[in-house]
Design a protein around this motif. Structure first.
Motif, mmCIF file in Angstrom:
data_model
loop_
_atom_site.group_PDB
_atom_site.id
_atom_site.type_symbol
_atom_site.label_atom_id
_atom_site.label_comp_id
_atom_site.label_asym_id
_atom_site.label_seq_id
_atom_site.Cartn_x
_atom_site.Cartn_y
_atom_site.Cartn_z
ATOM 1 N N PHE A 1 32.095 35.424 48.361
ATOM 2 C CA PHE A 1 32.815 35.513 47.100
ATOM 3 C C PHE A 1 32.929 34.117 46.522
ATOM 4 O O PHE A 1 33.193 33.152 47.240
ATOM 5 C CB PHE A 1 34.228 36.090 47.288
ATOM 6 N N GLU A 2 32.740 34.015 45.242
ATOM 7 C CA GLU A 2 32.954 32.758 44.529
ATOM 8 C C GLU A 2 34.231 32.929 43.706
ATOM 9 O O GLU A 2 34.665 34.053 43.432
ATOM 10 C CB GLU A 2 31.755 32.442 43.628
ATOM 11 N N THR A 3 34.812 31.830 43.287
ATOM 12 C CA THR A 3 36.061 31.861 42.532
ATOM 13 C C THR A 3 35.975 32.814 41.339
ATOM 14 O O THR A 3 36.891 33.602 41.092
ATOM 15 C CB THR A 3 36.427 30.443 42.064
ATOM 16 N N ALA A 4 34.873 32.797 40.623
ATOM 17 C CA ALA A 4 34.720 33.630 39.424
ATOM 18 C C ALA A 4 34.769 35.126 39.738
ATOM 19 O O ALA A 4 35.121 35.935 38.876
ATOM 20 C CB ALA A 4 33.404 33.294 38.737
ATOM 21 N N ASP A 5 34.447 35.505 40.972
ATOM 22 C CA ASP A 5 34.434 36.918 41.348
ATOM 23 C C ASP A 5 35.815 37.560 41.314
ATOM 24 O O ASP A 5 35.933 38.776 41.238
ATOM 25 C CB ASP A 5 33.850 37.100 42.756
ATOM 26 N N PHE A 6 36.870 36.760 41.353
ATOM 27 C CA PHE A 6 38.223 37.300 41.432
ATOM 28 C C PHE A 6 38.844 37.587 40.073
ATOM 29 O O PHE A 6 39.913 38.170 39.985
ATOM 30 C CB PHE A 6 39.123 36.361 42.250
ATOM 31 N N GLY A 7 38.170 37.191 38.997
ATOM 32 C CA GLY A 7 38.614 37.523 37.654
ATOM 33 C C GLY A 7 40.026 37.055 37.347
ATOM 34 O O GLY A 7 40.477 36.017 37.819
ATOM 35 N N ASP A 8 40.739 37.865 36.558
ATOM 36 C CA ASP A 8 42.078 37.505 36.094
ATOM 37 C C ASP A 8 43.126 37.492 37.212
ATOM 38 O O ASP A 8 44.196 36.920 37.031
ATOM 39 C CB ASP A 8 42.535 38.466 35.000
ATOM 40 N N GLU A 9 42.831 38.136 38.323
ATOM 41 C CA GLU A 9 43.782 38.142 39.446
ATOM 42 C C GLU A 9 43.987 36.733 39.997
ATOM 43 O O GLU A 9 45.034 36.432 40.561
ATOM 44 C CB GLU A 9 43.290 39.071 40.566
ATOM 45 N N LEU A 10 42.990 35.893 39.840
ATOM 46 C CA LEU A 10 43.096 34.512 40.295
ATOM 47 C C LEU A 10 43.686 33.694 39.137
ATOM 48 O O LEU A 10 42.970 33.240 38.253
ATOM 49 C CB LEU A 10 41.730 33.961 40.714
ATOM 50 N N THR A 11 44.991 33.553 39.146
ATOM 51 C CA THR A 11 45.704 32.869 38.064
ATOM 52 C C THR A 11 45.294 31.398 38.008
ATOM 53 O O THR A 11 44.730 30.872 38.979
ATOM 54 C CB THR A 11 47.226 32.951 38.300
ATOM 55 N N PRO A 12 45.578 30.716 36.918
ATOM 56 C CA PRO A 12 45.267 29.282 36.846
ATOM 57 C C PRO A 12 45.898 28.497 38.003
ATOM 58 O O PRO A 12 45.271 27.582 38.542
ATOM 59 C CB PRO A 12 45.845 28.855 35.501
ATOM 60 N N GLU A 13 47.098 28.877 38.431
ATOM 61 C CA GLU A 13 47.748 28.192 39.551
ATOM 62 C C GLU A 13 46.985 28.431 40.857
ATOM 63 O O GLU A 13 46.761 27.491 41.634
ATOM 64 C CB GLU A 13 49.199 28.676 39.710
ATOM 65 N N LEU A 14 46.577 29.678 41.087
ATOM 66 C CA LEU A 14 45.809 29.993 42.299
ATOM 67 C C LEU A 14 44.436 29.331 42.261
ATOM 68 O O LEU A 14 43.934 28.851 43.284
ATOM 69 C CB LEU A 14 45.669 31.507 42.464
ATOM 70 N N ARG A 15 43.827 29.281 41.088
ATOM 71 C CA ARG A 15 42.530 28.620 40.926
ATOM 72 C C ARG A 15 42.658 27.121 41.247
ATOM 73 O O ARG A 15 41.828 26.554 41.949
ATOM 74 C CB ARG A 15 42.006 28.833 39.506
ATOM 75 N N ALA A 16 43.720 26.482 40.751
ATOM 76 C CA ALA A 16 43.950 25.057 41.010
ATOM 77 C C ALA A 16 44.159 24.824 42.510
ATOM 78 O O ALA A 16 43.646 23.851 43.078
ATOM 79 C CB ALA A 16 45.149 24.555 40.209
ATOM 80 N N GLN A 17 44.913 25.712 43.143
ATOM 81 C CA GLN A 17 45.128 25.596 44.585
ATOM 82 C C GLN A 17 43.805 25.701 45.329
ATOM 83 O O GLN A 17 43.527 24.915 46.237
ATOM 84 C CB GLN A 17 46.079 26.701 45.067
ATOM 85 N N GLU A 18 42.974 26.674 44.967
ATOM 86 C CA GLU A 18 41.668 26.873 45.600
ATOM 87 C C GLU A 18 40.806 25.620 45.460
ATOM 88 O O GLU A 18 40.189 25.156 46.423
ATOM 89 C CB GLU A 18 40.972 28.090 44.981
ATOM 90 N N GLU A 19 40.761 25.055 44.258
ATOM 91 C CA GLU A 19 39.964 23.848 44.024
ATOM 92 C C GLU A 19 40.496 22.671 44.834
ATOM 93 O O GLU A 19 39.721 21.898 45.398
ATOM 94 C CB GLU A 19 39.943 23.526 42.531
#
Length: 145
Positions: A113-131
């Motif tokens: 799975f890549e970050t983009a695969d999670f769509g809107d469920e991956l909030t900007p905060e969760l995306r920042a944490q992942e990065e």
């Protein structure tokens, strides 16, 4: 795209039979090709399941189960992480791989799975944490390497 390439276990690998010099040399050469092509991100062989453990989850309960595990065909003896352009490229690399076992063998390829695969469920905060976590892991790898 990143893929996990899994070498399925056999009764021999589960018995702890180590590969011979010829196979080790062939795999070393193949791994060199993967590295030079910029495909290989990681790769390792795994000890037999007798040395492993499983943790089963049921609600808040955790149960630890000691190996060995009986379904050899469902076990993994080794893996690679590859960066490829497509699943077809991954298949072509696997076709070039030396047979990883003395007899019949099977290799499974699965996309990560890549970050983009999670769509809107991956909030900007969760995306920042992942990065941030990916950057930390990469930094640790450079320090240890």
């Amino acid at each position: 795209m990143r893929v996990m390439v899994m070498v399925k276990a056999t009764s021999q690998s589960e018995a702890g039979k180590m590969p011979g010099t010829e196979l080790l040399a062939a795999m070393g050469k193949f791994n060199e090709e993967l590295v030079k092509a910029g495909v290989m991100l990681a790769g390792e062989g795994l000890h037999p399941s007798a040395r492993g453990k499983r943790v089963r989850f049921s609600g808040s309960q955790r149960t630890v189960v000691d190996g060995p595990f009986t379904e050899t065909k469902e076990l993994v003896a080794g893996f690679w992480l590859w960066q490829v352009k497509s699943m077809e490229e991954a298949v072509e690399w696997v076709r070039r791989c030396p047979n990883p076992m003395e007899g019949d063998a099977e290799i499974e390829i699965r996309p990560l799975f890549e970050t983009a695969d999670f769509g809107d469920e991956l909030t900007p905060e969760l995306r920042a944490q992942e990065e941030r976590l990916r950057a930390e892991v990469e930094s640790l790898g450079k320090k240890q390497g």
